[in-house]
Design a protein around this motif. Structure first.
Motif, short mmCIF file in Angstrom:
data_model
loop_
_atom_site.label_atom_id
_atom_site.label_comp_id
_atom_site.label_asym_id
_atom_site.label_seq_id
_atom_site.Cartn_x
_atom_site.Cartn_y
_atom_site.Cartn_z
N THR A 1 10.59 43.34 30.18
CA THR A 1 11.84 43.34 30.93
C THR A 1 11.86 42.16 31.89
N ASP A 2 13.06 41.80 32.35
CA ASP A 2 13.18 40.72 33.34
C ASP A 2 12.43 41.08 34.61
N GLU A 3 12.54 42.31 35.04
CA GLU A 3 11.90 42.74 36.29
C GLU A 3 10.38 42.62 36.19
N ALA A 4 9.81 43.05 35.07
CA ALA A 4 8.36 42.96 34.89
C ALA A 4 7.90 41.51 34.85
N ALA A 5 8.69 40.64 34.23
CA ALA A 5 8.33 39.21 34.15
C ALA A 5 8.37 38.57 35.53
N ARG A 6 9.38 38.91 36.33
CA ARG A 6 9.46 38.35 37.68
C ARG A 6 8.26 38.76 38.53
N LEU A 7 7.78 39.97 38.33
CA LEU A 7 6.59 40.42 39.06
C LEU A 7 5.38 39.60 38.62
N LEU A 8 5.22 39.35 37.33
CA LEU A 8 4.12 38.51 36.85
C LEU A 8 4.21 37.11 37.46
N PHE A 9 5.41 36.58 37.53
CA PHE A 9 5.63 35.22 38.04
C PHE A 9 5.25 35.09 39.52
N SER A 10 5.26 36.20 40.24
CA SER A 10 4.95 36.15 41.68
C SER A 10 3.52 35.67 41.93
N SER A 11 2.61 35.87 40.99
CA SER A 11 1.25 35.34 41.14
C SER A 11 1.28 33.82 41.20
N HIS A 12 2.01 33.22 40.28
CA HIS A 12 2.12 31.76 40.25
C HIS A 12 2.82 31.24 41.49
N GLN A 13 3.87 31.93 41.92
CA GLN A 13 4.58 31.52 43.13
C GLN A 13 3.66 31.56 44.35
N GLN A 14 2.89 32.63 44.48
CA GLN A 14 1.95 32.72 45.60
C GLN A 14 0.93 31.59 45.56
N SER A 15 0.38 31.35 44.38
CA SER A 15 -0.62 30.30 44.22
C SER A 15 -0.06 28.94 44.59
N VAL B 1 11.51 32.86 32.90
CA VAL B 1 10.93 34.11 33.39
C VAL B 1 11.83 35.26 32.99
N GLY B 2 11.31 36.18 32.16
CA GLY B 2 12.15 37.31 31.80
C GLY B 2 11.68 38.04 30.56
N GLY B 3 12.51 38.99 30.14
CA GLY B 3 12.28 39.71 28.91
C GLY B 3 12.66 38.86 27.70
N PRO B 4 12.51 39.41 26.48
CA PRO B 4 12.73 38.61 25.27
C PRO B 4 14.08 37.91 25.21
N GLU B 5 15.15 38.60 25.58
CA GLU B 5 16.47 37.97 25.48
C GLU B 5 16.62 36.84 26.49
N THR B 6 16.11 37.02 27.70
CA THR B 6 16.16 35.96 28.70
C THR B 6 15.34 34.76 28.26
N VAL B 7 14.18 35.02 27.69
CA VAL B 7 13.33 33.94 27.21
C VAL B 7 14.01 33.21 26.06
N ARG B 8 14.64 33.96 25.18
CA ARG B 8 15.35 33.34 24.04
C ARG B 8 16.43 32.37 24.54
N GLN B 9 17.22 32.81 25.49
CA GLN B 9 18.29 31.97 26.01
C GLN B 9 17.73 30.78 26.79
N GLY B 10 16.68 31.03 27.59
CA GLY B 10 16.08 29.95 28.36
C GLY B 10 15.49 28.88 27.48
N LEU B 11 14.86 29.30 26.41
CA LEU B 11 14.27 28.35 25.46
C LEU B 11 15.35 27.51 24.80
N SER B 12 16.42 28.16 24.37
CA SER B 12 17.53 27.45 23.73
C SER B 12 18.16 26.43 24.68
N ASP B 13 18.39 26.86 25.91
CA ASP B 13 19.01 25.97 26.89
C ASP B 13 18.12 24.76 27.20
N LEU B 14 16.82 25.01 27.34
CA LEU B 14 15.90 23.92 27.69
C LEU B 14 15.83 22.87 26.59
N VAL B 15 15.73 23.32 25.37
CA VAL B 15 15.67 22.38 24.24
C VAL B 15 16.96 21.59 24.12
#
Length: 333
Positions: free
Chosen positions: A227-241, A281-295
């Motif tokens: 989920t997007d929420e779970a991914a944002r929590l994972l990302f907080s480690s990188h943000q803290q670092s 950062v996000g669940g599968p659908e967010t990642v799919r859209q982010g990947l498409s936009d970045l490319v």
């Protein structure tokens, strides 16, 4: 869909140590090889308690011995820290042991603070300004030895290890273009000069015996979960670092922290938003859209994905989700 590769800093999570971090790297390499990622690169950083890949060639040997197909390489070796001959021997050894699988990305920064850079001094004359000459010296050491050549890289001579130029400014772009080498941009932590650097590289590129047209690989942070929420929590480690590093307090990779970003002051938020803007950062659908936009936005030829995630199983799952999404895109194409 363009190829995906892995950039691994061999993160040392809080509560763990460097040995376990390197074992995790070997496990992640096997995992991403099975998922179809093209390359597995490790980066040279020094005096950082949260990064275990300082002895990059040694770490890569560990990873390579447990894999069979994925390309391994440095992303990168900070060449001002080393004599070109020593790097030619190290990566020549890797190429001799794992033929056709080794890349060598070269950076101009010291990969550390100035005090550590001084401690790493290779000679009293060692200098970032000699980077272009050092790169050309290294290129020559990987060519076949000539009759009467007094200094050879053994192993290394004749192995033609593919070189890449790494950068976060226009300097590396100009050098990569002049030498006809592929170019990797550090957009995962320093994206400010991306558009200008890539434009310069593509405009000024000179075909060479290495590649015949420009080839751009971009770094991107991906933190994927169910989920997007779970991914944002994972990302907080990188943000803290990242905040700790920019505040002069480098340490091990912190555990995830609910509400970390929301609790920051406006300056810290702006710093993260700017430096880590190349993050999906996000669940599968967010990642799919982010990947498409970045490319679509960058026209990159390849993406090099990094994910500083505290829990090793969650890190593996993040790379799995990205591979699944990319596979769906390929099937649709």
């Amino acid at each position: 869909m363009i190829p995906l590769s892995v950039l691994d800093l061999s993160p040392v999570p809080e509560g763990s140590d460097a040995g376990q971090a390197l074992r995790n790297s070997a496990d992640l390499a096997r995992h991403t090889e099975a998922l179809g990622y093209r390359r597995y690169w490790m980066a040279e950083h020094h005096n950082m308690p949260g990064i275990a890949s300082a002895a990059t060639a040694v770490a890569l040997a560990h990873v390579a011995s447990g894999t069979s197909r994925i390309r391994i390489g440095a992303g990168g070796v900070m060449l001002p820290n080393h004599a070109p001959l020593a790097i030619a021997e190290q990566f020549g050894t890797l190429a001799a042991l794992h033929p056709g699988r080794v890349d060598l990305g070269l950076g101009r920064a010291p990969g550390s603070d100035q005090v550590t850079a001084h401690a790493l001094r290779r000679t009293l004359q060692g200098d970032v300004d000699s980077f272009p000459q050092d790169v050309m010296e290294l290129m020559a050491l990987f060519r076949p030895a000539q009759p009467g050549q007094r200094v050879q890289a053994v192993p290394g001579a004749g192995l033609e290890v593919p070189l890449w130029i790494l950068g976060s400014s226009t300097y590396g772009a100009q050098l990569a273009a002049a030498l006809g080498l592929p170019y990797a941009f550090a957009s995962h932590f320093a994206p400010a000069a991306l558009e200008q650097a890539v434009a310069i590289y593509r405009e000024r590129f000179r075909p060479s015996g290495h590649i015949e047209k420009p080839y751009v690989m971009l770094g991107v942070n991906v933190h994927a979960a169910e989920t997007d929420e779970a991914a944002r929590l994972l990302f907080s480690s990188h943000q803290q670092s990242f905040v700790n590093l920019r505040s002069g307090r480098p340490g091990k990779l912190p555990a995830p922290k609910e509400g970390f970003y929301e609790g920051l002051d406006p300056y810290a938020k702006a710093m993260l938003d700017n430096s880590l803007s190349f993050s999906i950062v996000g669940g599968p659908e967010t990642v799919r859209q982010g990947l498409s936009d970045l490319v679509a936005r960058t026209g990159a030829d390849e993406l090099m994905v990094t994910g500083q995630i505290h829990d090793h199983a969650a890190r593996k799952r993040s790379f799995s989700i990205l591979a699944e999404v990319a596979g769906e895109r390929r099937a649709a194409a």
